[in-house]
Structures are given as structure tokens and as C-alpha cells.
Design an enzyme around this catalytic site. Structure first.
Site, mmCIF file in Angstrom:
data_model
loop_
_atom_site.group_PDB
_atom_site.id
_atom_site.type_symbol
_atom_site.label_atom_id
_atom_site.label_comp_id
_atom_site.label_asym_id
_atom_site.label_seq_id
_atom_site.Cartn_x
_atom_site.Cartn_y
_atom_site.Cartn_z
ATOM 1 N N TRP A 65 0.838 -1.196 0.000
ATOM 2 C CA TRP A 65 0.000 0.000 0.000
ATOM 3 C C TRP A 65 0.870 1.242 0.000
ATOM 4 O O TRP A 65 2.064 1.189 0.291
ATOM 5 C CB TRP A 65 -1.017 -0.015 1.131
ATOM 6 C CG TRP A 65 -0.509 -0.168 2.553
ATOM 7 C CD1 TRP A 65 0.742 -0.560 2.966
ATOM 8 C CD2 TRP A 65 -1.259 0.046 3.739
ATOM 9 N NE1 TRP A 65 0.825 -0.592 4.325
ATOM 10 C CE2 TRP A 65 -0.407 -0.234 4.838
ATOM 11 C CE3 TRP A 65 -2.558 0.443 4.004
ATOM 12 C CZ2 TRP A 65 -0.810 -0.109 6.166
ATOM 13 C CZ3 TRP A 65 -2.962 0.555 5.320
ATOM 14 C CH2 TRP A 65 -2.102 0.279 6.384
ATOM 15 N N HIS A 83 -15.800 25.609 -4.635
ATOM 16 C CA HIS A 83 -14.481 25.897 -5.209
ATOM 17 C C HIS A 83 -14.346 27.374 -5.594
ATOM 18 O O HIS A 83 -13.241 27.917 -5.590
ATOM 19 C CB HIS A 83 -14.273 25.000 -6.430
ATOM 20 C CG HIS A 83 -13.027 25.257 -7.198
ATOM 21 N ND1 HIS A 83 -11.787 25.366 -6.614
ATOM 22 C CD2 HIS A 83 -12.820 25.430 -8.540
ATOM 23 C CE1 HIS A 83 -10.873 25.577 -7.538
ATOM 24 N NE2 HIS A 83 -11.475 25.635 -8.715
#
Length: 265
Positions: A65, A83
């Protein structure tokens, strides 16, 4: 046909290959082009970093991972209303509060790739949209609209993708009037194959950066750095564009997927 029967039929068609799942996302990694802001503004989003935690070794003998460092608006990504300053007051304007029902919708693919190849500063106008609708049908409420520029072919080279010089970036996008026209049609969002939803020279438009300004003012979504739009028909496909559920997120990298009917014959 009932809703359950429709879904069952859709599932069978996906499994049989009668409906193709097209990946409309670019690869996300250290080589991914990242937007460059003017020097008077905040620091740029950092390049994407991928750090190994373990890979079947002493740190983790049976598993592999990584941990990541990246900005919300890196690579193929989703712009939530929060945003932009015009969308800051929507309670459902964050990636963790938006209505996910809106994220899966028919997509209208406006192919102006030839015009964009001839002129990197190509601007989509209301006339372009009306001419497209005369050929393919009226754009419906709740649907996605994306501009096919084939700009994703440049994504292997950041300088080519950003296409900037002393006068700023030169990439295609919509006029303010075109975005206003699409909002009046009721679209859920607008998408581009370029680094952002606006044209490279959109800072000089009225209003500046109209795709950001107007879309988010009306609680609509933006998609940027899309890929493989050449594999979608003008109409008839379904686009799935789901951001990560980031707490108070203004956007997110996405794996944009299109469900496309496979040609028979």
C-alpha cells in the site's frame, strides 16, 4: 418496463459487453500536469506524490500500500460549487454534502476537436451549441455537457498540455454567453479535456473565468482534464463523475466513467 427491469437489463448489457464502460480519466501520478497560478496568487498545488508504505517486505510482509500527496484539483477532477467564491454559500456545495443523484446523468459531447486543433484559443459560442443541437437534439435539464477538444492527447507533456507563453495559457473553452446558455438549459455541469473548465485566456473575459464563476454561482459542477471523449457518441451515453467524499471538499480527483452503447452489426 419497471425501474427494476430497466436496471436488470442494464446490468445484463454491461456484463455481456452490449454496453461498454469507457474510462474518461487520465492517469494520476507524478507526471500528471498541474495547473500553474499567476505569481500574485497562492502557491501552486504540489505535484502528485506516491509514497510506498510497504510491498511484501519487513514493513508489511503480506500487503502492499501507498500514501499520497495531492491537491483536490489534480488530474481528472471535479469542481464543487464551493471551489469558487460565487458558490461559497451553498450548503450542498461541498464534495461531502452534494446530492449524489446529480452525478450520474446523460452526457452531451460537443465535438469541436478539429476547431481546437486549428486554434488552441478556440472559444465555444452559443451559435456553436445551437448548430450542434440542430444536428443532435436539444440539451436536456440535469444532463452533462462536455467539450471534446482531444486535448488529452497532450497530457503526456505538461508544457504541451498547459500551452502557456508570455501572454498566458492558450487552451480552448467556452464563452461566458455559452455557459449562461447551458445553465439556462438546466445542465448539471460542464466538462473540459483541458487543465480547467475555462479557456486559457478566460481571465480577461467578462466575468473573469466564466465557467467557474457562472457554473458555481448556480450550484452546478465542473469537470476538468477528461480523457477519451473521442470514444463517446454525441448523445446516448451516461456519465458517472463522482468525487471523493472529502470533508468540506472543494473538489476531488475522480475516475470518470461513461456507459456507452456498443455499435451493433
Amino acid at each position: 418496463m419497471t425501474s427494476a427491469a430497466v436496471l436488470e437489463s442494464l446490468g445484463r448489457m454491461i456484463l455481456s459487453g452490449g454496453i461498454e464502460v469507457v474510462d474518461c480519466s487520465g492517469r494520476l501520478g507524478p507526471e500528471t500536469p498541474i495547473l500553474k497560478l499567476p505569481p500574485d496568487f497562492a502557491v501552486d498545488t504540489p505535484k502528485v506524490e506516491i509514497h510506498r508504505i510497504s510491498e511484501y517486505d519487513k514493513a508489511g510482509p503480506f500487503w502492499a500500500w501507498n500514501w499520497l500527496k495531492l491537491g483536490e484539483h489534480s488530474g481528472t477532477h471535479f469542481d464543487a460549487p464551493h471551489h469558487w467564491i460565487t458558490g461559497r454559500d451553498f450548503p450542498d456545495g461541498f464534495t461531502d454534502t452534494l446530492d449524489v443523484q446529480r452525478l450520474v446523468a446523460p452526457v452531451n459531447v460537443l465535438d469541436f476537436s478539429a476547431e481546437c486543433a486549428a486554434d488552441p484559443d478556440f472559444l465555444l459560442t452559443v451559435k456553436h451549441i445551437e448548430d450542434w443541437e440542430a444536428r443532435h437534439g436539444r440539451i436536456g435539464a440535469g444532463e452533462w455537457v462536455v467539450l471534446r477538444s482531444d486535448w488529452d492527447a497532450r497530457a503526456h507533456d505538461e508544457a504541451l498540455f498547459l500551452n502557456a507563453d508570455a501572454t498566458g495559457p492558450h487552451t480552448p473553452g467556452p464563452t461566458a454567453e455559452a455557459i449562461a446558455f447551458l445553465i439556462d438549459r438546466g445542465i448539471v455541469g460542464w466538462g473540459s479535456q483541458c487543465i480547467g473548465t475555462d479557456a486559457g485566456q478566460a481571465g480577461g473575459m467578462d466575468p473573469p473565468f466564466p465557467a467557474h464563476n457562472l457554473l458555481h454561482k448556480h450550484n452546478r459542477f465542473g469537470l476538468a482534464s477528461l480523457a477519451n471523449l473521442s470514444r463517446l457518441p454525441p448523445r446516448g451515453a451516461i456519465l458517472i463523475a463522482a468525487p471523493l467524499k472529502i470533508a468540506a471538499g472543494t473538489g476531488s480527483p475522480i475516475r470518470a466513467l461513461a456507459l456507452v452503447p456498443k455499435a451493433q452489426g
